[in-house]
Write an enzyme that holds these catalytic residues in place. Structure first.
Site, short mmCIF file in Angstrom:
data_model
loop_
_atom_site.label_atom_id
_atom_site.label_comp_id
_atom_site.label_asym_id
_atom_site.label_seq_id
_atom_site.Cartn_x
_atom_site.Cartn_y
_atom_site.Cartn_z
N ALA A 1 -5.39 -14.23 -5.34
CA ALA A 1 -4.54 -14.99 -4.38
C ALA A 1 -3.51 -13.88 -3.92
CB ALA A 1 -4.01 -16.16 -4.84
N GLY A 2 -3.77 -12.79 -4.33
CA GLY A 2 -2.75 -11.72 -4.13
C GLY A 2 -1.34 -11.87 -4.78
N LEU A 3 -1.19 -12.55 -6.00
CA LEU A 3 -0.08 -12.82 -6.67
C LEU A 3 -0.12 -12.18 -7.99
CD1 LEU A 3 0.73 -16.53 -5.93
CD2 LEU A 3 1.73 -14.56 -4.84
N TYR B 1 -10.26 -1.76 0.39
CA TYR B 1 -9.32 -1.20 -0.18
C TYR B 1 -9.45 0.34 -0.63
CZ TYR B 1 -5.50 -1.25 -3.83
OH TYR B 1 -4.30 -0.80 -4.61
N HIS C 1 0.84 -1.31 0.01
CA HIS C 1 -0.07 0.04 -0.03
C HIS C 1 0.94 1.26 -0.01
CE1 HIS C 1 -3.92 -1.70 0.30
NE2 HIS C 1 -3.38 -2.86 0.92
N THR C 2 2.27 1.25 -0.19
CA THR C 2 2.91 2.12 -0.61
C THR C 2 2.81 2.68 -2.13
OG1 THR C 2 4.66 0.74 -0.96
CG2 THR C 2 4.55 1.99 1.23
N ASP D 1 2.36 -3.66 -9.31
CA ASP D 1 2.09 -5.12 -10.00
C ASP D 1 2.58 -5.20 -11.44
OD1 ASP D 1 0.89 -5.38 -7.50
OD2 ASP D 1 -1.15 -5.83 -8.30
N SER E 1 -10.93 -16.55 -22.64
CA SER E 1 -9.97 -17.17 -21.31
C SER E 1 -10.71 -18.63 -21.09
CB SER E 1 -10.16 -16.30 -20.28
OG SER E 1 -9.58 -16.88 -19.26
P1 ADP Z 1 -5.11 -10.91 -8.12
O1 ADP Z 1 -4.39 -9.88 -9.34
O2 ADP Z 1 -4.45 -10.61 -6.94
O3 ADP Z 1 -5.03 -12.27 -8.82
P2 ADP Z 1 -7.37 -9.03 -8.83
O4 ADP Z 1 -8.70 -9.17 -8.48
O5 ADP Z 1 -6.61 -7.95 -8.92
O6 ADP Z 1 -6.55 -10.52 -8.20
O7 ADP Z 1 -7.48 -9.82 -10.33
C1 ADP Z 1 -8.28 -11.08 -10.69
C2 ADP Z 1 -9.22 -10.85 -11.72
O8 ADP Z 1 -8.49 -10.91 -13.02
C3 ADP Z 1 -10.11 -11.97 -11.99
O9 ADP Z 1 -11.28 -11.95 -11.25
C4 ADP Z 1 -10.42 -11.94 -13.53
O10 ADP Z 1 -11.43 -10.84 -13.58
C5 ADP Z 1 -9.09 -11.57 -14.05
N1 ADP Z 1 -8.25 -12.40 -14.41
C6 ADP Z 1 -6.88 -12.70 -14.15
N2 ADP Z 1 -6.38 -13.77 -14.69
C7 ADP Z 1 -7.41 -14.03 -15.85
C8 ADP Z 1 -7.39 -15.24 -16.77
N3 ADP Z 1 -6.39 -15.80 -17.02
N4 ADP Z 1 -8.49 -15.09 -17.51
C9 ADP Z 1 -9.45 -14.20 -17.31
N5 ADP Z 1 -9.38 -13.39 -16.46
C10 ADP Z 1 -8.45 -13.15 -15.42
MG MG Z 2 -4.48 -7.73 -9.14
#
Ligand code: ADP
Ligand code: MG
Length: 392
Positions: free
Chosen positions: A133-135, A234, A31-32, A182, A64
Site C-alpha cells: 500500500a506504499g506504507l 521503478y 524518489h530522492t 523506508d 508469517s
Molecule cells: P510495501 O513495502 O509498500 O508494503 P513492498 O512490495 O515493498 O510493498 O513489500 C511488500 C512485500 O513484503 C510483500 O509482498 C511480502 O513479500 C513482504 N511482506 C511484508 N510484510 C510481510 C509479512 N507480514 N509477512 C510476510 N511477508 C511480508
Molecule cells: Mg516496500
C-alpha cells in the site's frame, strides 16, 4: 492471531521475546533517496511483530500469518541462497527472502569464527501494516526481524546499522532496488515527529510535526492497486536518474540544483530530463517543508505537498488515475494538502485534513472512486509514531 500465538503453533513453546517495527508514510521527498537526496517520512502506528526464540541446531525457520508454509534453512546455507539479482527469483518464496535476507546480512557483519557459533532461530511474523500500500510493510518486516535477531544473537547493533541491513536484504536478497528511506523511517521514527534524512550522509534530524496541536490528521487513501518495486517502472525511473547524473557529470542528482536544470534540458532527452527535474525540485521541496514547519507550522505545508504530487504525476509519471482522483477530491473538499506517497504505480495517497473534515473528505473520496468505476479505496488515519520496540 498474535505473533506469540503463531510462534507457539510453529514450535510448541513460548517465544524468547516479541519485537516490533512500524511502517511509514512519507510526508514529502519521493524518489530522492536513491539519488542521495532528502526525505521527510514518519513512522506510523501500524506495526509488524516478530516473535522469536533460539534453537540449538543452527537452522533458521521463518513463518508469517500471510503465508501458509514456514520456510526453514540451515544458517550456513544462507550465503548460497543470496544474493540474488533483480531479475532472478529468490530460491525461497519472496516473502521469506525479507527475514532470511536480514539474517544473511547480519551474519555477514560479524567475523567468520563468531558466525559459525551463532545459534539457530525461529521467527513468527504477524503485521497490521497493509502490504503493497506504499506504507512500507517491507521495512517493517525487516525492522522487526532485524531487531529480534540483534537481541537474540547479542549483536548490539545500532538502529542505523539495522536500517542499512534491511535495505541490503531488500536490494540483494529480495532483488528490489529500493533506497534507504523506508528502513531509516521505521528504525528512527518518533511520536509526533518526522525523520528528516540526508540520504547521502545518513544524518537524521527529528522534525516536530505538531499535527495534533493544529487539529490536523493524516488521512491515508489506499487505492488497493498493488505496486511491485522489483519490476517495471521503478527500475526505469532509477535508470533515468542515473543517466541524468552521468550526463551532468555528478555522482548523484543530489549534486544538481534548480539552477542547473536548463543545462540538463540540453543534455537529456525529454523523459530523462523530466525525471531529473522531479528529483531536483523534490529535494528543494523537502528542505522547504522543514523550514516552513518550523517557521509557519503544519497548515502552511499544503502547497508543497500539492506541488510534489504534480511533479510526480507530470514529470516523473508514477501516479495513476486512482491516486490523482484521491488527491484532487481531498483538495476539493478542504484538505490542507495531499499527495501520493511511496514508490508510485499504485499504493496510497495521503491528505492532511482538519480533524472535523476526515469524515466528509472520506465520503467524497469513496463517492469519486465509485463514480470513476475504481475499486473501493481503504481509508484510515495514521499517527506519527515511535520506531522499533521490544513488546514482550
Ligand atoms: P510495501 O513495502 O509498500 O508494503 P513492498 O512490495 O515493498 O510493498 O513489500 C511488500 C512485500 O513484503 C510483500 O509482498 C511480502 O513479500 C513482504 N511482506 C511484508 N510484510 C510481510 C509479512 N507480514 N509477512 C510476510 N511477508 C511480508
Ligand atoms: Mg516496500
Amino acid at each position: 492471531m498474535t505473533a506469540a500465538a503463531l510462534f507457539r503453533t510453529l514450535t510448541g513453546s513460548d517465544p524468547a521475546g516479541v519485537w516490533s517495527a512500524p511502517g511509514r508514510a512519507n510526508l514529502i521527498g519521493e524518489h530522492t533517496d536513491y539519488n542521495d537526496g532528502f526525505v521527510l517520512p514518519f513512522a506510523i502506528q501500524h506495526r509488524t511483530f516478530a516473535a522469536a526464540g533460539l534453537r540449538t541446531d543452527g537452522r533458521i525457520r521463518v513463518a508469517s500469518s500471510f503465508a501458509n508454509d514456514a520456510v526453514e534453512v540451515a544458517l550456513d546455507e544462507l550465503e548460497a541462497l543470496f544474493p540474488t539479482t533483480g531479475s532472478q527469483v529468490p530460491a525461497v518464496p519472496e516473502w521469506a527472502a525479507y527475514p532470511l535476507g536480514v539474517a544473511w546480512v547480519l551474519r555477514a557483519l560479524i567475523p567468520a569464527a563468531a558466525r559459525a557459533a551463532l545459534p539457530g532461530v525461529d521467527i513468527a511474523i504477524t503485521s497490521d501494516v497493509p502490504v503493497g500500500a506504499g506504507l512500507s510493510s517491507s521495512a517493517a518486516i525487516e525492522g522487526a526481524s532485524g531487531s529480534a535477531l540483534n537481541e537474540l544473537w547479542s549483536l548490539g547493533l545500532d538502529p542505523v546499522t539495522l536500517a542499512r541491513a534491511g535495505r541490503r536484504a531488500e536490494n540483494e536478497a529480495v532483488g528490489a532496488p529500493t533506497g534507504i528511506m523506508d528502513q531509516m523511517a521505521s528504525m528512527l521514527g518518533r511520536a509526533d515527529a518526522a525523520v528528516f534524512l540526508d540520504c547521502r550522509t545518513l544524518e537524521t534530524r527529528s522534525i516536530p510535526l505538531g499535527f495534533a496541536e493544529a487539529g490536523l490528521e493524516v488521512l491515508v487513501i489506499d487505492t488497493g492497486v498493488e505496486h511491485a518495486h522489483s519490476t517495471g517502472g521503478y527500475r526505469e525511473r532509477r535508470a533515468s536518474c542515473e543517466r541524468g547524473a552521468a550526463a551532468l557529470g555528478v555522482p548523484a542528482l543530489r549534486d544538481v540544483t534548480v539552477a542547473d536544470l536548463p543545462r540538463a534540458a540540453e543534455l537529456l532527452d525529454d523523459v530523462d530530463f523530466r525525471c531529473v527535474r522531479h528529483v531536483v525540485t523534490e529535494d528543494q521541496r523537502v528542505l522547504d517543508t522543514v523550514a516552513v514547519l518550523a517557521e509557519r507550522g503544519p497548515r502552511a505545508i499544503g502547497e508543497l505537498l500539492v506541488a510534489s504530487h504534480a511533479s510526480m504525476r507530470d514529470d516523473f509519471e508514477i501516479s495513476i488515475a486512482e491516486l490523482d482522483t484521491a488527491v484532487d477530491t481531498a483538495l476539493a473538499h478542504g484538505a490542507v494538502g495531499a499527495r501520493m506517497t511511496g514508490g508510485g504505480f499504485g499504493g496510497s495517497a495521503i491528505a492532511l485534513v482538519d480533524h472535523a473534515l476526515v469524515e466528509p473528505v472520506s465520503v467524497a473520496v469513496r463517492a469519486a472512486f465509485a463514480q470513476a468505476g475504481f475499486a473501493e479505496p481503504h481509508l484510515f488515519t495514521v499517527t506519527p509514531s515511535d520506531g522499533p520496540r521490544r513488546e514482550a
